[in-house]
Design a protein around this motif. Sequence first.
Motif, PDB file in Angstrom:
ATOM      1  N   ARG A   1      34.106  46.916  34.057  1.00 10.95           N
ATOM      2  CA  ARG A   1      33.302  45.816  34.614  1.00 10.95           C
ATOM      3  C   ARG A   1      34.137  44.888  35.488  1.00 10.95           C
ATOM      4  NH1 ARG A   1      28.169  46.143  35.195  1.00 10.95           N
ATOM      5  NH2 ARG A   1      28.168  43.901  35.471  1.00 10.95           N
ATOM      6  N   GLN A   2      35.341  44.518  34.966  1.00 13.28           N
ATOM      7  CA  GLN A   2      36.146  43.564  35.745  1.00 13.28           C
ATOM      8  C   GLN A   2      36.586  44.202  37.061  1.00 13.28           C
ATOM      9  OE1 GLN A   2      39.766  43.424  36.395  1.00 13.28           O
ATOM     10  NE2 GLN A   2      39.884  45.536  35.652  1.00 13.28           N
ATOM     11  N   GLY A   3      36.854  45.510  37.060  1.00 13.95           N
ATOM     12  CA  GLY A   3      37.276  46.177  38.289  1.00 13.95           C
ATOM     13  C   GLY A   3      36.145  46.214  39.304  1.00 13.95           C
ATOM     14  N   TYR A   4      34.969  46.562  38.815  1.00 10.53           N
ATOM     15  CA  TYR A   4      33.806  46.657  39.704  1.00 10.53           C
ATOM     16  C   TYR A   4      33.468  45.285  40.279  1.00 10.53           C
ATOM     17  CZ  TYR A   4      29.396  48.582  41.411  1.00 10.53           C
ATOM     18  OH  TYR A   4      28.371  49.010  42.214  1.00 10.53           O
ATOM     19  N   GLU A   5      33.551  44.268  39.445  1.00 12.84           N
ATOM     20  CA  GLU A   5      33.241  42.898  39.885  1.00 12.84           C
ATOM     21  C   GLU A   5      34.242  42.444  40.941  1.00 12.84           C
ATOM     22  OE1 GLU A   5      33.463  38.456  39.682  1.00 12.84           O
ATOM     23  OE2 GLU A   5      35.003  39.882  39.036  1.00 12.84           O
ATOM     24  N   LEU A   6      35.524  42.812  40.745  1.00 15.00           N
ATOM     25  CA  LEU A   6      36.551  42.441  41.726  1.00 15.00           C
ATOM     26  C   LEU A   6      36.238  43.096  43.086  1.00 15.00           C
ATOM     27  CD1 LEU A   6      40.382  42.530  41.044  1.00 15.00           C
ATOM     28  CD2 LEU A   6      39.446  43.091  43.253  1.00 15.00           C
ATOM     29  N   LEU A   7      35.900  44.403  43.046  1.00 16.89           N
ATOM     30  CA  LEU A   7      35.607  45.109  44.299  1.00 16.89           C
ATOM     31  C   LEU A   7      34.359  44.527  44.962  1.00 16.89           C
ATOM     32  CD1 LEU A   7      36.306  48.848  43.334  1.00 16.89           C
ATOM     33  CD2 LEU A   7      37.839  47.209  44.463  1.00 16.89           C
ATOM     34  N   MET A   8      33.339  44.216  44.157  1.00 12.87           N
ATOM     35  CA  MET A   8      32.101  43.642  44.693  1.00 12.87           C
ATOM     36  C   MET A   8      32.399  42.312  45.398  1.00 12.87           C
ATOM     37  SD  MET A   8      29.055  44.509  45.064  1.00 12.87           S
ATOM     38  CE  MET A   8      27.897  45.351  44.019  1.00 12.87           C
ATOM     39  N   THR A   9      33.261  41.499  44.791  1.00  9.64           N
ATOM     40  CA  THR A   9      33.641  40.209  45.396  1.00  9.64           C
ATOM     41  C   THR A   9      34.347  40.452  46.728  1.00  9.64           C
ATOM     42  OG1 THR A   9      33.904  39.316  43.185  1.00  9.64           O
ATOM     43  CG2 THR A   9      34.892  38.044  44.967  1.00  9.64           C
TER      44      THR A   9
ATOM     45  N   GLY B   1      40.271  49.693  37.738  1.00  9.04           N
ATOM     46  CA  GLY B   1      39.273  49.317  36.725  1.00  9.04           C
ATOM     47  C   GLY B   1      38.002  50.139  36.882  1.00  9.04           C
ATOM     48  N   TRP B   2      37.517  50.214  38.120  1.00  8.08           N
ATOM     49  CA  TRP B   2      36.255  50.929  38.356  1.00  8.08           C
ATOM     50  C   TRP B   2      36.390  52.429  38.113  1.00  8.08           C
ATOM     51  CZ3 TRP B   2      34.481  52.839  43.731  1.00  8.08           C
ATOM     52  CH2 TRP B   2      33.236  53.481  43.611  1.00  8.08           C
TER      53      TRP B   2
ATOM     54  N   GLU C   1      36.664  48.101  24.687  1.00  9.05           N
ATOM     55  CA  GLU C   1      37.520  47.357  25.606  1.00  9.05           C
ATOM     56  C   GLU C   1      37.547  48.007  26.982  1.00  9.05           C
ATOM     57  OE1 GLU C   1      40.210  45.352  22.112  1.00  9.05           O
ATOM     58  OE2 GLU C   1      41.135  46.963  23.259  1.00  9.05           O
ATOM     59  N   GLU C   2      37.448  49.343  27.024  1.00  9.46           N
ATOM     60  CA  GLU C   2      37.443  50.024  28.319  1.00  9.46           C
ATOM     61  C   GLU C   2      36.226  49.628  29.157  1.00  9.46           C
ATOM     62  OE1 GLU C   2      40.027  51.256  29.370  1.00  9.46           O
ATOM     63  OE2 GLU C   2      41.102  52.236  27.752  1.00  9.46           O
ATOM     64  N   SER C   3      35.099  49.357  28.511  1.00  6.05           N
ATOM     65  CA  SER C   3      33.937  48.978  29.333  1.00  6.05           C
ATOM     66  C   SER C   3      34.157  47.619  29.978  1.00  6.05           C
ATOM     67  CB  SER C   3      32.588  48.991  28.601  1.00  6.05           C
ATOM     68  OG  SER C   3      32.721  49.199  27.263  1.00  6.05           O
ATOM     69  N   PHE C   4      34.843  46.713  29.282  1.00  2.00           N
ATOM     70  CA  PHE C   4      35.229  45.447  29.930  1.00  2.00           C
ATOM     71  C   PHE C   4      36.158  45.725  31.118  1.00  2.00           C
ATOM     72  CE2 PHE C   4      39.155  42.765  29.743  1.00  2.00           C
ATOM     73  CZ  PHE C   4      38.731  41.735  30.557  1.00  2.00           C
ATOM     74  N   HIS C   5      37.075  46.663  30.954  1.00  2.00           N
ATOM     75  CA  HIS C   5      38.000  46.969  32.054  1.00  2.00           C
ATOM     76  C   HIS C   5      37.252  47.465  33.282  1.00  2.00           C
ATOM     77  CE1 HIS C   5      41.356  47.760  28.887  1.00  2.00           C
ATOM     78  NE2 HIS C   5      40.957  46.511  28.926  1.00  2.00           N
TER      79      HIS C   5
ATOM     80  N   VAL D   1      45.791  44.207  30.807  1.00  5.37           N
ATOM     81  CA  VAL D   1      47.053  44.915  30.579  1.00  5.37           C
ATOM     82  C   VAL D   1      47.463  44.804  29.096  1.00  5.37           C
ATOM     83  CG1 VAL D   1      49.509  45.006  31.207  1.00  5.37           C
ATOM     84  CG2 VAL D   1      47.778  44.783  32.993  1.00  5.37           C
ATOM     85  N   GLN D   2      47.205  43.633  28.497  1.00  7.47           N
ATOM     86  CA  GLN D   2      47.507  43.485  27.055  1.00  7.47           C
ATOM     87  C   GLN D   2      46.635  44.414  26.217  1.00  7.47           C
ATOM     88  OE1 GLN D   2      47.230  39.326  26.039  1.00  7.47           O
ATOM     89  NE2 GLN D   2      49.304  38.926  26.718  1.00  7.47           N
ATOM     90  N   ASP D   3      45.366  44.574  26.629  1.00  6.61           N
ATOM     91  CA  ASP D   3      44.488  45.516  25.912  1.00  6.61           C
ATOM     92  C   ASP D   3      45.109  46.905  25.897  1.00  6.61           C
ATOM     93  OD1 ASP D   3      42.493  43.661  25.460  1.00  6.61           O
ATOM     94  OD2 ASP D   3      41.074  44.505  26.920  1.00  6.61           O
TER      95      ASP D   3
END
Length: 315
Positions: free
Chosen positions: A166-174, A128-129, A160-164, A75-77
């Motif tokens: 990734r984190q969304g996809y990783e959250l959904l995968m978890t 994110g995804w 920075e968007e690619s980090f966003h 969100v800060q990004d």
Amino acid sequence: MEPEPQERLQAAFDATIARHDRIEPRDWMPEAYRRTLVRQIAQHAHSEIIGMQPEGNWISRAPSLRRKAILLAKVQDEAGHGLYLYSACETLGVSRAELTDLLLTGRQKYSSIFNYPTLSYADVGTIGWLVDGAAICNQVPLCRTSYGPYGRAMIRICKEESFHQRQGYELLMTMMRGTDAQRAMVQESVDRFWWPSLMMFGPPDERSPNSGQSMAWGIKRNSNDELRQRFVDMSVPQAEALGVTLPDPELRWNEERGHYDFGEPDWEEFAAVISGNGPCNAQRLAHRRAAHEDGAWVREAASAFAARSTEEEVR
Ligand SMILES: [Fe+2]
Ligand SMILES: [Fe+2]
């Protein structure tokens, strides 16, 4: 006969565009080019700032310290993206204060996607995804846009968007590796965000009247439909890897075209949301206005301090 100075300036501008080179703030540019850029960059900046709200909504309710740290950083990004873009816009002669006023009084728009609510923590992952993913598709070509300050801001933003994403996809995968209830939560969230994400590319090409001129000026590099197709082609294998179903019965691989075919988004819904009648438009603007008013004392203190510093320098 010598060409008029105006014609020479126009010719130099056209030549720069034809070379795929950058126009810089001190270069002459047609007034319509400047106005188009101001509108586009401002709308982009406003989207970053308003875009903090749907996810900011979940910061205080993140399920773990790790998730909270990731979400806060993301969100800060977005706040940072807004600031780079307001700065890029200031090089075209419009101040951030004016642009903020245009947003708060509803005279400039922001992306329709941020007028949808976030109903579960899975939405943080889906945004994110899919939403940051669609933003990347839109923004990567903008790194080569013809206006220098905008293109350079986009290079940093895209990293920075690619980090966003990734984190969304990783959250959904978890979550997909979790319980049935968690998997259902992910599916429900993807069902809500899929179509609004496709709308982020704007109306179909034949109904996008300004696109042609923006492409001729090198502001836009690809059409809305091209980018939408690229996004669909990218997302389908990712959805398969996640194990979620995209809510479109017409979605299928087209061997001949070498692309996925897909259904038509509800353009009436899109029109309603951009004209102010989406589920959260009023709430988003009211929240932004309140935050702006709450920050008045900071702006006053900063300008008083700046005025005093210049006074001391003069002395
Ligand atoms: Fe962003
Ligand atoms: Fe982002």
